[in-house]
Design an enzyme around this catalytic site. Structure first.
Site, PDB file in Angstrom:
ATOM      1  CB  CYS A 383      -1.046  -0.071   1.135  1.00  0.00           C
ATOM      2  SG  CYS A 383      -2.428   1.191   0.736  1.00  0.00           S
ATOM      3  CG  HIS A 510      -3.517  -3.528   2.921  1.00  0.00           C
ATOM      4  ND1 HIS A 510      -2.952  -3.040   4.087  1.00  0.00           N
ATOM      5  CD2 HIS A 510      -4.156  -2.638   2.543  1.00  0.00           C
ATOM      6  CE1 HIS A 510      -2.842  -2.010   3.919  1.00  0.00           C
ATOM      7  NE2 HIS A 510      -3.891  -1.554   3.096  1.00  0.00           N
ATOM      8  CD  GLU A 512      -1.187  -6.468   4.973  1.00  0.00           C
ATOM      9  OE1 GLU A 512      -0.878  -6.639   3.909  1.00  0.00           O
ATOM     10  OE2 GLU A 512      -1.292  -5.116   5.346  1.00  0.00           O
TER      11      GLU A 512
HETATM   12  N1  GLN Z   1      -1.957   6.781   2.905  1.00  0.00           N
HETATM   13  C1  GLN Z   1      -1.864   5.791   1.666  1.00  0.00           C
HETATM   14  C2  GLN Z   1      -3.554   5.869   0.882  1.00  0.00           C
HETATM   15  O1  GLN Z   1      -4.384   6.325   1.318  1.00  0.00           O
HETATM   16  C3  GLN Z   1      -1.658   4.459   1.705  1.00  0.00           C
HETATM   17  C4  GLN Z   1      -2.751   4.025   2.745  1.00  0.00           C
HETATM   18  C5  GLN Z   1      -2.242   2.305   3.151  1.00  0.00           C
HETATM   19  O2  GLN Z   1      -0.815   2.165   3.216  1.00  0.00           O
HETATM   20  N2  GLN Z   1      -3.009   1.457   3.630  1.00  0.00           N
HETATM   21  O3  GLN Z   1      -3.553   5.901  -0.222  1.00  0.00           O
END
Ligand code: GLN
Length: 535
Positions: A383, A510, A512
């Protein structure tokens, strides 16, 4: 089945005794004896969900397939049961009050005074029974957050009391407490357990089973004493001794026959055959590694390992799969500087840059991505970790000075990561990100990611507002950072890779959240596989 059974897990004496692991372990055993089981968590705080909570307060926010932002215990439930959970599996006091208040505004209570009993407790009971009413589950295990005696949990305990009365032998309560060891006298002490059961009794709830957390084996005489004072059967006093890995707890509970006691009390058949073969295999591999790797996990909430719970567990699963002991080096992104990079990162076999929000620690994360790219160290950017890799590549390979995400610098001349179109104009923070599972199509058959997944269509869970900016796509591809996975509907870039690098992958989702004991996530497995080869 119409006759769904309900098991409530409450906690006493202190927090952090592991109610979530106990609930997961019991559910695993019941599942292994052929029952369909789900686990629910009731959280006594007033936030509607943990999505807006600072990870320092609450640890990781876990995201379900259907896009609910939930307590990290739901991650354990999925990792143990290998079954997805949903919005209905996590309920907070905030959500309960929100529904009751909106019904009140709607006039549903016909002018009655709205009260904790019966209106709030009715809403709690409705939320508990929703899971049973789907006809999908034989058994619903409901974990009550907090500790008995907390003001916040009173309406939940009261709801349990009412449900026990309504459901009779179809409901039961398991109370988890602590039996501390006093080194000075060399004794295990049961008084805290007695007091905490008294608190439950004051609320009208007689526990059916007591699980005692302990650092030393609890002998028969202590069990008899607890049974007598707390008014439970002797075989309903169960010990839970500390173990090196949470994944051993189901086997410990099996030794204690917890599942059999539970099934008998609920009037359910005890299937003698228990299928834990795959679980045992996982544990055997985990405990007998032939390799070792050190993975650097770089994030800004490193002081609290729970903030990265699912990543840490996904690494355990991937380690077992590779017969490899994975040591995590927790590295605070704010401590990384150009002049200490080599010292801090050169001992690592692989680097993960963690998800995150806001600009704190960004520079360190960018330095780590650069180090991994330039030194051919396997890199998994998750992410924000993917966005960081993109920003780093833009600045140092494409020479786009000042390239950034508009989250960090809204005025950047090169917004390589930008707000998604439909996010512009949203002002509320709660539940408004891109959340939950979306399809991702792998478009490069030669990519590491394609080999790892061994398929072309995958579903992964998201939690973000910002996105790879498509205007720069060609420039990145030409220079060697290639979009290898996209959303088939929107064409949004979901995965980037550097084909000339040994293993450099950034994912907007994600992975995970989807890694379980029985299904370790392919990307983590491949990341570890490629990290250990280096040794
Ligand atoms: N802050 C980033 C976004 O909103 C990544 C979010 C995250 O890593 N879950 O796109």
């Amino acid at each position: 089945m119409a006759d769904t059974r309900y098991i409530f897990v409450t906690g006493g004496v202190t927090s952090s005794l592991g109610k979530g692991i106990l609930a997961s372990s019991l559910a695993k055993l019941l599942q292994s004896r052929g029952y369909s089981v789900t686990i629910q968590k009731l959280d006594p705080y007033i936030n509607v969900d943990p999505g807006t909570l600072n990870p320092y307060e609450h640890g990781e926010c876990y995201v379900t397939e259907d896009g609910a932002e939930t307590d990290l215990d739901l991650g354990h439930y999925e990792r143990f049961l290998n079954e997805p959970t949903s919005q209905a599996n996590n309920v907070t006091t905030g959500r309960i009050y929100q529904s009751v208040i909106s019904k009140e505004r709607h006039g549903d209570y016909l002018g009655k005074t709205v009260q904790i009993i019966p209106h709030i407790t009715d809403e709690i009971k409705r939320r508990i029974k929703i899971l049973g009413s789907k006809g999908k589950y034989d058994i619903v295990v409901t974990e009550i957050g907090g500790t008995v005696g907390d003001i916040e949990s009173l309406p939940y305990i009261e709801s349990v009391r009412q449900l026990k009365r309504e459901l009779g032998s179809k409901a039961m309560v398991i109370h988890l407490t602590l039996v501390p060891y006093l080194a000075a006298t060399g004794e295990l002490k049961t008084k805290p357990t007695q007091h905490s059961v008294k608190l439950l009794l004051e609320a009208g709830v007689q526990p059916d089973i007591l699980v005692l957390r302990t650092e030393h084996d609890i002998d028969k005489s202590i069990r008899e004493k607890v049974a007598l004072f707390c008014n439970v059967d002797l075989d309903a006093v169960v010990q839970s001794v500390n173990v090196p890995t949470i994944y051993e707890v189901p086997l410990k509970m099996l030794d204690e026959k917890l599942d059999i006691t539970v099934l008998k009390k609920l009037g359910l058949d005890v299937n003698e055959k228990i299928d834990l073969g795959a679980w045992d295999k996982f544990l055997t591999r985990l405990k007998n590694p032939k390799h070792a790797v050190t993975v650097g996990l770089i994030g800004k909430y490193i002081e609290l390992h729970d903030a990265y719970k699912s990543i840490a567990e996904a690494l355990v699963h991937a380690g077992s799969e590779n017969l490899c002991e994975v040591e995590i080096e927790w590295i605070h992104s704010e401590t990384l500087q150009p002049d200490n990079l080599h010292e801090k990162l050169s001992g690592l076999n692989g680097i993960i840059v963690a998800p995150g929000f806001g600009h704190r620690g960004m520079n360190g994360k960018i330095l780590a991505a650069r180090y991994a790219r330039e030194n051919n160290v396997p890199y998994l950017g998750i992410c924000l970790g993917m966005q960081v890799a993109v920003i780093e590549f833009a600045r140092n390979v494409l020479n786009l000075k000042g390239a950034d995400s508009t989250e960090m610098n809204p005025k950047t001349p090169f917004p390589v990561i930008d707000l998604m179109e439909h996010q512009k104009g949203i002002t509320d923070y709660g539940g408004t990100m891109r959340l939950g599972a979306y399809e991702c199509r792998i478009i490069e058959k030669d990519s590491n990611v394609c080999k790892a997944y061994n398929k072309l269509t995958v579903y992964e869970r998201h939690r973000h507002r910002y996105e790879f900016n498509d205007t720069f796509r060609q420039q990145f591809t030409d220079a060697g950072m290639v979009p290898v996975g996209v959303n088939p509907e929107t064409d949004l870039v979901e995965i980037v890779e550097i084909p000339t690098h040994k293993w450099f992958v950034g994912v907007q989702f994600h992975p995970e959240y989807r890694s379980t004991v029985l299904n370790p996530h392919p990307l983590f497995v491949d990341f570890i596989k490629n990290s250990l080869v280096k040794k």
